[in-house]
Structure formats: structure tokens, C-alpha cells
Motif scaffolding. Structure first.
Motif, mmCIF file in Angstrom:
data_model
loop_
_atom_site.group_PDB
_atom_site.id
_atom_site.type_symbol
_atom_site.label_atom_id
_atom_site.label_comp_id
_atom_site.label_asym_id
_atom_site.label_seq_id
_atom_site.Cartn_x
_atom_site.Cartn_y
_atom_site.Cartn_z
ATOM 1 N N LEU A 103 15.220 48.414 -2.369
ATOM 2 C CA LEU A 103 15.711 48.992 -1.123
ATOM 3 C C LEU A 103 16.932 48.238 -0.628
ATOM 4 N N SER A 104 17.764 48.946 0.097
ATOM 5 C CA SER A 104 18.945 48.364 0.702
ATOM 6 C C SER A 104 18.726 48.316 2.200
ATOM 7 N N LEU A 105 18.880 47.113 2.761
ATOM 8 C CA LEU A 105 18.681 46.911 4.191
ATOM 9 C C LEU A 105 19.941 46.307 4.792
ATOM 10 N N GLY A 106 19.930 46.071 6.103
ATOM 11 C CA GLY A 106 21.081 45.530 6.813
ATOM 12 C C GLY A 106 21.694 46.606 7.682
ATOM 13 N N SER A 107 22.635 46.200 8.514
ATOM 14 C CA SER A 107 23.323 47.150 9.380
ATOM 15 C C SER A 107 24.608 46.501 9.867
ATOM 16 N N ALA A 108 25.410 47.243 10.592
ATOM 17 C CA ALA A 108 26.634 46.679 11.165
ATOM 18 C C ALA A 108 26.311 45.563 12.156
ATOM 19 N N GLN A 109 25.091 45.533 12.667
ATOM 20 C CA GLN A 109 24.699 44.530 13.664
ATOM 21 C C GLN A 109 24.250 43.203 13.043
ATOM 22 N N GLY A 110 23.952 43.183 11.766
ATOM 23 C CA GLY A 110 23.520 41.958 11.111
ATOM 24 C C GLY A 110 23.274 42.189 9.637
ATOM 25 N N ASN A 111 23.626 41.201 8.820
ATOM 26 C CA ASN A 111 23.520 41.336 7.359
ATOM 27 C C ASN A 111 24.246 42.596 6.887
ATOM 28 N N SER A 112 25.486 42.740 7.326
ATOM 29 C CA SER A 112 26.223 43.971 7.072
ATOM 30 C C SER A 112 26.702 44.121 5.633
ATOM 31 N N HIS A 113 26.830 43.027 4.898
ATOM 32 C CA HIS A 113 27.282 43.076 3.503
ATOM 33 C C HIS A 113 26.211 43.807 2.689
ATOM 34 N N LEU A 114 26.605 44.848 2.002
ATOM 35 C CA LEU A 114 25.690 45.642 1.196
ATOM 36 C C LEU A 114 24.912 44.753 0.230
ATOM 37 N N HIS A 115 23.605 44.933 0.195
ATOM 38 C CA HIS A 115 22.776 44.228 -0.781
ATOM 39 C C HIS A 115 21.494 45.017 -1.017
ATOM 40 N N TRP A 116 20.967 44.910 -2.223
ATOM 41 C CA TRP A 116 19.721 45.550 -2.613
ATOM 42 C C TRP A 116 18.645 44.499 -2.748
ATOM 43 N N HIS A 117 17.462 44.787 -2.241
ATOM 44 C CA HIS A 117 16.298 43.925 -2.409
ATOM 45 C C HIS A 117 15.511 44.407 -3.619
ATOM 46 N N ILE A 118 15.110 43.467 -4.455
ATOM 47 C CA ILE A 118 14.228 43.753 -5.582
ATOM 48 C C ILE A 118 12.986 42.898 -5.365
ATOM 49 N N ALA A 119 11.870 43.549 -5.139
ATOM 50 C CA ALA A 119 10.641 42.832 -4.822
ATOM 51 C C ALA A 119 9.498 43.387 -5.655
ATOM 52 N N GLY A 120 8.908 42.547 -6.472
ATOM 53 C CA GLY A 120 7.783 42.951 -7.302
ATOM 54 C C GLY A 120 6.464 42.715 -6.580
ATOM 55 N N LEU A 121 5.700 43.764 -6.385
ATOM 56 C CA LEU A 121 4.392 43.652 -5.742
ATOM 57 C C LEU A 121 3.399 43.125 -6.766
#
Length: 161
Positions: A103-121
Motif C-alpha cells: 500500500l501507498s500512504l502519506g499525504s501533502a500534510q506529512g510523509n508526502s514523498h511517494l512510497h510503497w509499504h511492503i508488509a508480510g503478515l
């Protein structure tokens, strides 16, 4: 692994008032150091500093891009997603998760640099602790030493090849 409470107020303040952490990391600023697991000319993958799941990795373009859809042309988006896939396959090889979340998270309000999270359950996590619950820092972050993080990064680098 053991969980520890995260200082969410300090984290929010840092993300909203500090420099872009990805740009600072790429510039080599010591306060923003992360364990790199993959890098090419245009992308970087690194361990999450506040992991909620073992081996959680973030993938970002090196250029400061903020919007996952409108700021990337089709070719750049495809190249980024191929890196996400390559790193996710390494996470699966090393950790053998039940499911791999992307998933890609973040916003213009914080952590704005595009990044994808890879999380193994991990296998066997009760259903009520899966999905967003497993990703929320409000539920604690995994406690790991610098050496444990370095070992995890090495295992992932070897799996990436």
C-alpha cells in the motif's frame, strides 16, 4: 518479537514540520538513516524504521514525487511497481508470510514523498489482528536492535540477488 509503544506525537511533529524524510535519507543525513535493501538509479528500498511486522520495507522513487498516479507516466509507474514486486518477492522468500500487504500512504500534510509499504503478515496471526490492525503503529512497533535490523537487511538483499 516484542512490541514497544511509539511516541506518535513526536512522529507526527517530525513528519509535519521536519524535512522530507526520504530526501533527507537519500542525502545521507544521519538522523534519517535507514537500512537499504535495494537500490537502482531511480528507486530505493529500505527497512521501515517503525515496523509493525517483521521485515517491513518501504520502496520509493529517488525523485521527490508526491502523487502515485498523476505524477508518474505509465513507464515510470510500471518501473516502480516492478521494484515493489521484486522487493515483495524477497520479503516472501525470507519471511514466508500468510499474505503480503502492499500500500501507498502519506499525504501533502506529512510523509508526502511517494512510497510503497511492503508488509508480510506472519502465519498464524489471529484474524482480528490482521489487515489495518497489523499495520497501525498505534498498536506498537516491533522492538529490534541495530544488529537485528542489519541482519534483516542482509537477508533481504541476498534474496533480491
Amino acid at each position: 518479537m516484542e512490541r514497544e509503544v511509539m511516541d506518535l506525537d513526536a512522529y507526527v511533529a517530525r513528519t509535519r514540520t521536519g524535512p522530507c524524510y526520504i530526501c533527507a535519507f537519500l542525502a545521507g543525513e544521519p538522523d534519517y538513516r535507514h537500512e537499504t535493501v535495494y537500490e537502482d538509479d531511480a528507486h530505493v528500498a529500505y527497512l521501515d524504521r517503525y515496523p509493525t511486522l517483521p521485515g517491513k520495507v518501504l520502496v520509493a522513487p529517488k525523485a521527490h514525487i508526491e502523487h502515485v498516479v498523476r505524477d508518474l507516466d505509465e513507464a515510470a509507474y510500471s518501473r516502480l511497481m516492478l521494484v515493489v514486486r521484486k522487493v515483495a518477492l524477497a520479503v516472501e522468500k525470507v519471511f514466508a508470510p500468510e499474505r503480503t500487504y502492499l500500500l501507498s500512504l502519506g499525504s501533502a500534510q506529512g510523509n508526502s514523498h511517494l512510497h510503497w509499504h511492503i508488509a508480510g503478515l506472519p502465519q498464524g496471526v489471529p484474524y482480528e489482528r490482521q489487515q489495518y490492525h497489523a499495520l497501525m503503529t498505534e498498536n506498537g512497533v516491533l522492538a529490534s536492535t541495530a544488529q537485528e535490523s542489519a541482519d534483516t537487511a542482509n537477508r533481504l538483499r541476498r534474496a533480491i540477488g
